[in-house]
Scaffold this motif. Structure first.
Motif, PDB file in Angstrom:
ATOM      1  N   GLU A 477       0.779  -1.067   0.002  1.00 42.75           N
ATOM      2  CA  GLU A 477      -0.216   0.028   0.056  1.00 42.75           C
ATOM      3  C   GLU A 477       0.866   1.098  -0.092  1.00 42.75           C
ATOM      4  O   GLU A 477       0.573   2.279  -0.771  1.00 42.75           O
ATOM      5  N   LYS A 478       1.886   1.194   0.826  1.00 40.37           N
ATOM      6  CA  LYS A 478       2.832   2.419   0.666  1.00 40.37           C
ATOM      7  C   LYS A 478       3.414   2.720  -0.505  1.00 40.37           C
ATOM      8  O   LYS A 478       3.629   3.863  -1.036  1.00 40.37           O
ATOM      9  N   ARG A 479       3.926   1.621  -1.303  1.00 37.49           N
ATOM     10  CA  ARG A 479       4.589   1.676  -2.628  1.00 37.49           C
ATOM     11  C   ARG A 479       3.395   2.110  -3.661  1.00 37.49           C
ATOM     12  O   ARG A 479       3.627   3.006  -4.564  1.00 37.49           O
ATOM     13  N   GLU A 480       2.144   1.694  -3.533  1.00 36.14           N
ATOM     14  CA  GLU A 480       1.136   2.055  -4.572  1.00 36.14           C
ATOM     15  C   GLU A 480       0.632   3.616  -4.380  1.00 36.14           C
ATOM     16  O   GLU A 480       0.531   4.298  -5.165  1.00 36.14           O
ATOM     17  N   ARG A 481       0.857   4.092  -2.898  1.00 38.18           N
ATOM     18  CA  ARG A 481       0.408   5.413  -2.660  1.00 38.18           C
ATOM     19  C   ARG A 481       1.675   6.367  -3.278  1.00 38.18           C
ATOM     20  O   ARG A 481       1.344   7.467  -3.779  1.00 38.18           O
ATOM     21  N   ARG A 482       2.787   5.900  -3.222  1.00 39.64           N
ATOM     22  CA  ARG A 482       4.113   6.550  -3.697  1.00 39.64           C
ATOM     23  C   ARG A 482       3.634   6.754  -5.270  1.00 39.64           C
ATOM     24  O   ARG A 482       4.226   7.732  -6.134  1.00 39.64           O
ATOM     25  N   GLU A 483       3.479   5.464  -6.059  1.00 41.68           N
ATOM     26  CA  GLU A 483       3.504   5.306  -7.219  1.00 41.68           C
ATOM     27  C   GLU A 483       2.441   6.169  -7.769  1.00 41.68           C
ATOM     28  O   GLU A 483       2.582   6.951  -8.942  1.00 41.68           O
ATOM     29  N   MET A 484       1.362   6.627  -7.347  1.00 40.71           N
ATOM     30  CA  MET A 484       0.113   7.133  -7.650  1.00 40.71           C
ATOM     31  C   MET A 484       0.478   8.595  -7.599  1.00 40.71           C
ATOM     32  O   MET A 484       0.138   9.516  -8.537  1.00 40.71           O
TER      33      MET A 484
END
Length: 485
Positions: A477-484
């Motif tokens: 989830e942390k990675r997906e937020r950063r990529e968004m």
């Protein structure tokens, strides 16, 4: 455990990495019917069969090649080493390229290289050992990437809840070759000579190349969407047997959604902690199992010296039977587990828990199998004992591999080929290291204690799975937020 952010439960066709495009039909993940999906999976499984085939069909011919080229067995084993090296490296190029430019063209390129290099090997003069080594590098470079490409196709067409079954059946191709090929290679080399092995590879791969060119559609979601978006002519199959009612060959390519450019640097995936945990677990288990498989003939020849070369080749079949069982059952079990966890967990559902909750059972049985393998050979037990253990090892190793690779595709769907390429790099590198040192270990420690050591290493991997279940959703989830952002 945190909210589930599984790619396939968002917006119908969306995923964690690739948003739904305006030109893409968003009411279903894929336009292909279940039957059409099985046709596609069958095509890529056929191509995946040729990833390990050139390596394993070659093993029984090594003594013949050594005599023909006038080099020692140790020197001829360099052809195995370079093959493993390029088997690990080449998917790191082809896999990410397919994530960027499409699956179909990369499939055709890889299979063409495999055909050309195999022709060169069949015609290789016996006074040019350097050419044999050189062509083996290209043969490996062409064959090794079909697994990563096939995994990418399954990520394109299958939702999370059905992906386990498709991936389980796909893995039958790559996993059966190491068990069938040695028996075929030994018989062919004995009857027709070593060159016939390479000619057989040429014929078989050429047939596969024709099938891919004729029937395989482009599935990359950044190009074809959910299968309904028209693609350029060079990306279309010659005979479109699947998805015909959703696409028009005369439709304008300008109707396609804008392509989201993906990074072709797969090494960034090694910086993701959840992916690194999965790669470490998968790589070590695969390396230990590959070592067992690779040393069947040499171990059995020493312990059961009355066995002929043909019988030694047949000794690989029980492991293959175990792989068939493991691949078939695990795929269905993964889909069933996903549905059960989704229904029971609600907002607390995580894909990591759904995929990995039975992993401890697989691992415990696998560890017991490795122990049993080593000590049955150490005690010179009846040949039936290690053969039965081979079935168990084939079943559990396939269960572990299918589970971790399916989860890898779940969490890195738009980079599924790159993720599988990273898995291939890790497991092939570890397997090459372990195979190169296993003889020294068994000479120094005996075969029983050698496999006791590796069984203990595998047992120590269990905490990694609990770490993935607990921390994986947070890392993802942390990675997906950063990529968004």
């Amino acid at each position: 455990m945190g909210k589930e952010t599984s790619p396939n439960d968002k917006q119908g066709t969306g995923n964690a990495d690739v948003p739904v495009s305006e030109g893409e039909i968003s009411d279903q993940y894929s336009v292909y019917t279940r039957k059409e999906k099985w046709i596609i999976v069958g095509l890529v499984a056929l191509a995946g069969f040729y990833s390990p085939l050139p390596a394993n069909i070659y093993f029984p011919a090594i003594p013949q090649l050594s005599s023909a080229f006038g080099v020692t067995i140790e020197a001829m084993n360099q052809t195995v080493t370079v093959y493993l090296i390029f088997q690990g490296i080449s998917p790191m190029l082809w896999g990410p390229l397919s994530d960027r430019y499409g699956r179909r063209l990369v499939f055709l390129a890889c299979l063409s290289i495999l055909v050309a290099s195999s022709i060169g090997l069949a015609l290789c003069p016996t006074n040019s050992f350097w050419l044999l080594l050189f062509l083996r590098c290209f043969q490996s470079g062409g064959s090794a990437s079909t697994i990563a490409l096939g995994a990418g196709v399954i990520g394109d067409i299958a939702t999370t809840k059905e992906r386990g079954g498709y991936f389980g059946m796909f893995n039958l191709g790559p996993m059966l070759a190491p068990c069938i090929a040695p028996a075929a290679g030994g018989a062919i080399a004995q009857a027709l000579g070593w060159r016939a092995i390479f000619w057989l590879v040429v014929i078989m791969v050429a047939v596969c190349l024709v099938f891919i060119a004729m029937f395989l559609p482009e599935t990359l979601r950044a190009i074809a969407g959910n299968g309904s978006v028209p693609v350029p002519r060079h990306l279309r199959p010659i005979i479109p047997v699947v998805g015909r009612k959703y696409t028009s060959p005369t439709a304008s390519v300008n109707d396609a959604p804008p392509r989201k450019k993906q990074s072709i640097n797969p090494f960034v995936l090694f910086t993701y902690p959840d992916v690194l945990v999965l790669l470490s677990f998968t790589g070590i288990v695969y390396a230990v199992n590959y070592t067992v498989t690779a040393t069947i003939s040499s171990s059995f020849k020493e312990i059961y010296p009355h066995l002929s070369e043909t019988v030694l080749g047949l000794c690989y079949l029980p492991t293959g039977a175990g792989m068939i069982i493991g691949s078939t059952l695990t795929g269905k079990l993964l889909d069933w587990q996903y549905a059960q966890c989704k229904a029971k967990s609600g907002d607390r559902f995580t894909i990591e828990y759904a995929r990995l909750r039975i992993m401890p059972i697989y691992l415990v049985i696998f560890v017991a199998g490795v122990l049993g393998w080593g000590w049955s050979l150490q005690a010179h037990a009846h040949m039936a004992v290690p053969l039965i253990i081979g079935v168990v090892l084939g079943w559990t190793s396939m269960g572990i591999l299918n589970t971790t690779m399916t989860l890898n595709i779940d969490i890195l769907q738009s980079r599924s080929s790159g993720a599988t390429a990273c898995t291939n790099l890790v497991r092939c590198s570890l397997a090459a290291i372990l195979v190169s040192c296993i003889d020294r270990m068994t000479n120094a420690m005996t075969i029983g204690w050698t496999y006791t050591f590796w069984a203990a290493i595998c047992a120590l991997l269990l905490p990694l799975m609990y770490l993935e279940i607990r921390m994986g959703p947070r890392w993802r989830e942390k990675r997906e937020r950063r990529e968004m952002q």
